[in-house]
Design a protein around this motif. Structure first.
Motif, PDB file in Angstrom:
ATOM      1  N   ARG A  47       0.832  -1.207   0.000  1.00 21.57           N
ATOM      2  CA  ARG A  47       0.000   0.000   0.000  1.00 21.57           C
ATOM      3  C   ARG A  47       0.866   1.257   0.000  1.00 21.57           C
ATOM      4  O   ARG A  47       0.562   2.225  -0.695  1.00 21.57           O
ATOM      5  N   GLU A  48       1.963   1.248   0.778  1.00 29.75           N
ATOM      6  CA  GLU A  48       2.842   2.428   0.810  1.00 29.75           C
ATOM      7  C   GLU A  48       3.471   2.672  -0.557  1.00 29.75           C
ATOM      8  O   GLU A  48       3.589   3.809  -1.004  1.00 29.75           O
ATOM      9  N   LYS A  49       3.861   1.586  -1.234  1.00 27.99           N
ATOM     10  CA  LYS A  49       4.452   1.735  -2.570  1.00 27.99           C
ATOM     11  C   LYS A  49       3.412   2.297  -3.535  1.00 27.99           C
ATOM     12  O   LYS A  49       3.683   3.223  -4.298  1.00 27.99           O
ATOM     13  N   GLN A  50       2.195   1.768  -3.476  1.00 26.05           N
ATOM     14  CA  GLN A  50       1.132   2.234  -4.371  1.00 26.05           C
ATOM     15  C   GLN A  50       0.787   3.696  -4.098  1.00 26.05           C
ATOM     16  O   GLN A  50       0.495   4.456  -5.012  1.00 26.05           O
ATOM     17  N   LYS A  51       0.836   4.081  -2.821  1.00 28.86           N
ATOM     18  CA  LYS A  51       0.567   5.468  -2.442  1.00 28.86           C
ATOM     19  C   LYS A  51       1.584   6.396  -3.103  1.00 28.86           C
ATOM     20  O   LYS A  51       1.220   7.392  -3.721  1.00 28.86           O
ATOM     21  N   ALA A  52       2.878   6.057  -2.954  1.00 30.53           N
ATOM     22  CA  ALA A  52       3.947   6.891  -3.522  1.00 30.53           C
ATOM     23  C   ALA A  52       3.814   6.963  -5.041  1.00 30.53           C
ATOM     24  O   ALA A  52       3.920   8.043  -5.635  1.00 30.53           O
ATOM     25  N   LYS A  53       3.541   5.818  -5.669  1.00 26.36           N
ATOM     26  CA  LYS A  53       3.394   5.790  -7.133  1.00 26.36           C
ATOM     27  C   LYS A  53       2.223   6.660  -7.571  1.00 26.36           C
ATOM     28  O   LYS A  53       2.307   7.399  -8.547  1.00 26.36           O
ATOM     29  N   PHE A  54       1.126   6.581  -6.833  1.00 28.44           N
ATOM     30  CA  PHE A  54      -0.085   7.314  -7.201  1.00 28.44           C
ATOM     31  C   PHE A  54       0.088   8.821  -7.000  1.00 28.44           C
ATOM     32  O   PHE A  54      -0.285   9.619  -7.858  1.00 28.44           O
ATOM     33  N   ILE A  55       0.672   9.220  -5.875  1.00 29.85           N
ATOM     34  CA  ILE A  55       0.859  10.643  -5.598  1.00 29.85           C
ATOM     35  C   ILE A  55       1.728  11.296  -6.679  1.00 29.85           C
ATOM     36  O   ILE A  55       1.405  12.356  -7.194  1.00 29.85           O
ATOM     37  N   TYR A  56       2.824  10.634  -7.024  1.00 28.91           N
ATOM     38  CA  TYR A  56       3.752  11.231  -7.989  1.00 28.91           C
ATOM     39  C   TYR A  56       3.447  10.863  -9.440  1.00 28.91           C
ATOM     40  O   TYR A  56       4.125  11.332 -10.346  1.00 28.91           O
ATOM     41  N   VAL A  58       3.773   7.955 -11.037  1.00 25.44           N
ATOM     42  CA  VAL A  58       4.836   7.144 -11.637  1.00 25.44           C
ATOM     43  C   VAL A  58       4.346   5.705 -11.767  1.00 25.44           C
ATOM     44  O   VAL A  58       3.747   5.174 -10.836  1.00 25.44           O
ATOM     45  N   LEU A  59       4.601   5.093 -12.902  1.00 27.48           N
ATOM     46  CA  LEU A  59       4.207   3.698 -13.105  1.00 27.48           C
ATOM     47  C   LEU A  59       5.268   2.757 -12.531  1.00 27.48           C
ATOM     48  O   LEU A  59       6.334   3.190 -12.109  1.00 27.48           O
ATOM     49  N   GLU A  60       4.981   1.455 -12.549  1.00 30.30           N
ATOM     50  CA  GLU A  60       5.814   0.479 -11.837  1.00 30.30           C
ATOM     51  C   GLU A  60       7.280   0.456 -12.286  1.00 30.30           C
ATOM     52  O   GLU A  60       8.189   0.522 -11.468  1.00 30.30           O
ATOM     53  N   LYS A  61       7.517   0.361 -13.597  1.00 34.75           N
ATOM     54  CA  LYS A  61       8.901   0.198 -14.064  1.00 34.75           C
ATOM     55  C   LYS A  61       9.767   1.421 -13.729  1.00 34.75           C
ATOM     56  O   LYS A  61      10.849   1.275 -13.163  1.00 34.75           O
ATOM     57  N   PRO A  62       9.297   2.650 -14.057  1.00 33.08           N
ATOM     58  CA  PRO A  62      10.119   3.807 -13.661  1.00 33.08           C
ATOM     59  C   PRO A  62      10.298   3.913 -12.148  1.00 33.08           C
ATOM     60  O   PRO A  62      11.368   4.319 -11.678  1.00 33.08           O
ATOM     61  N   PHE A  63       9.266   3.514 -11.384  1.00 30.80           N
ATOM     62  CA  PHE A  63       9.370   3.595  -9.925  1.00 30.80           C
ATOM     63  C   PHE A  63      10.467   2.658  -9.430  1.00 30.80           C
ATOM     64  O   PHE A  63      11.270   3.016  -8.574  1.00 30.80           O
ATOM     65  N   ARG A  64      10.505   1.462 -10.007  1.00 33.82           N
ATOM     66  CA  ARG A  64      11.552   0.504  -9.626  1.00 33.82           C
ATOM     67  C   ARG A  64      12.937   1.048  -9.988  1.00 33.82           C
ATOM     68  O   ARG A  64      13.897   0.892  -9.233  1.00 33.82           O
ATOM     69  N   ASN A  65      13.030   1.719 -11.147  1.00 27.81           N
ATOM     70  CA  ASN A  65      14.309   2.325 -11.552  1.00 27.81           C
ATOM     71  C   ASN A  65      14.741   3.398 -10.554  1.00 27.81           C
ATOM     72  O   ASN A  65      15.924   3.501 -10.221  1.00 27.81           O
ATOM     73  N   TYR A  66      13.780   4.202 -10.081  1.00 26.28           N
ATOM     74  CA  TYR A  66      14.091   5.220  -9.061  1.00 26.28           C
ATOM     75  C   TYR A  66      14.622   4.541  -7.807  1.00 26.28           C
ATOM     76  O   TYR A  66      15.582   5.000  -7.199  1.00 26.28           O
TER      77      TYR A  66
END
Length: 197
Positions: A47-56, A58-66
């Motif tokens: 849920r925390e990961k999804q929250k950060a992705k949703f707020i900013y 960012v989709l999954e692959k770029p988020f993982r790269n970050y």
């Protein structure tokens, strides 16, 4: 290009998030059906990961790269990740008050209305650095859209790590934010735990 088309209020409700973090002043009257249920440790981390992705936005692959880039940097991985997300160009435009919502900030950048150090940048994920000067381009400044935006965002609190001249649609990054300066309700340690499994 992949786009997240989930209704904002519905997504905020499922993540237990205030829409104000995305720039929306609406409120949802419904309650989350899963509100009282016990969530596993993995569920909390996800849920925390999804929250950060949703707020900013960012989709999954770029988020993982970050995350991987933050992991290679000196210091705490979670803090590095949040600082990188916060210093994306679309996030900076939102913080400066040149867009009402984070989605609109992304659109402003996409439409080539933003100059970084005098050069047009149309990449929302562009990472700004300390000392960068960000402004809305001359031809876009005269658009009614920006006058309307400033009317709405004029009273928004600008973070202390940037100087903004709202009348001239210009801002300077004094220094990169520290984790304490970022007011996003995300527990980045849970994201680190999730990815380090």
């Amino acid at each position: 290009m992949a786009v997240n088309r989930v209704p904002v209020l519905k997504r905020c409700r499922s993540l237990g998030l205030e829409p104000s973090y995305l720039g929306y002043d609406k409120k949802s009257n419904r309650t989350n059906a899963r509100a009282g249920k016990k969530v596993s440790e993995y569920g909390l981390q996800l849920r925390e990961k999804q929250k950060a992705k949703f707020i900013y936005g960012v989709l999954e692959k770029p988020f993982r790269n970050y995350y991987e880039k933050a992991d290679r940097m000196k210091g705490m991985t979670g803090e590095n990740l949040m600082i990188m997300l916060e210093s994306r160009l679309d996030s900076v435009i939102f913080r400066m008050g040149f867009a009402r919502t984070r989605r609109e900030a992304r659109q402003v950048v996409d439409h080539k209305h933003v100059l970084v150090n005098g050069k047009v940048v149309n990449i929302p994920s562009y990472l700004i650095k300390a000392g960068d000067v960000i402004e809305i381009s001359e031809k876009a400044k005269s658009l009614q859209r920006y006058k309307d935006i400033v009317e709405v965002t004029g009273g928004r609190l600008v973070p202390e790590w940037m100087d903004v001249d709202i009348d001239n649609f210009k801002g300077t990054i004094k220094n990169l934010p520290t984790r304490e300066m970022i007011d996003v309700p995300v527990d980045e340690m849970l994201i680190v735990e999730l990815y380090s499994k």
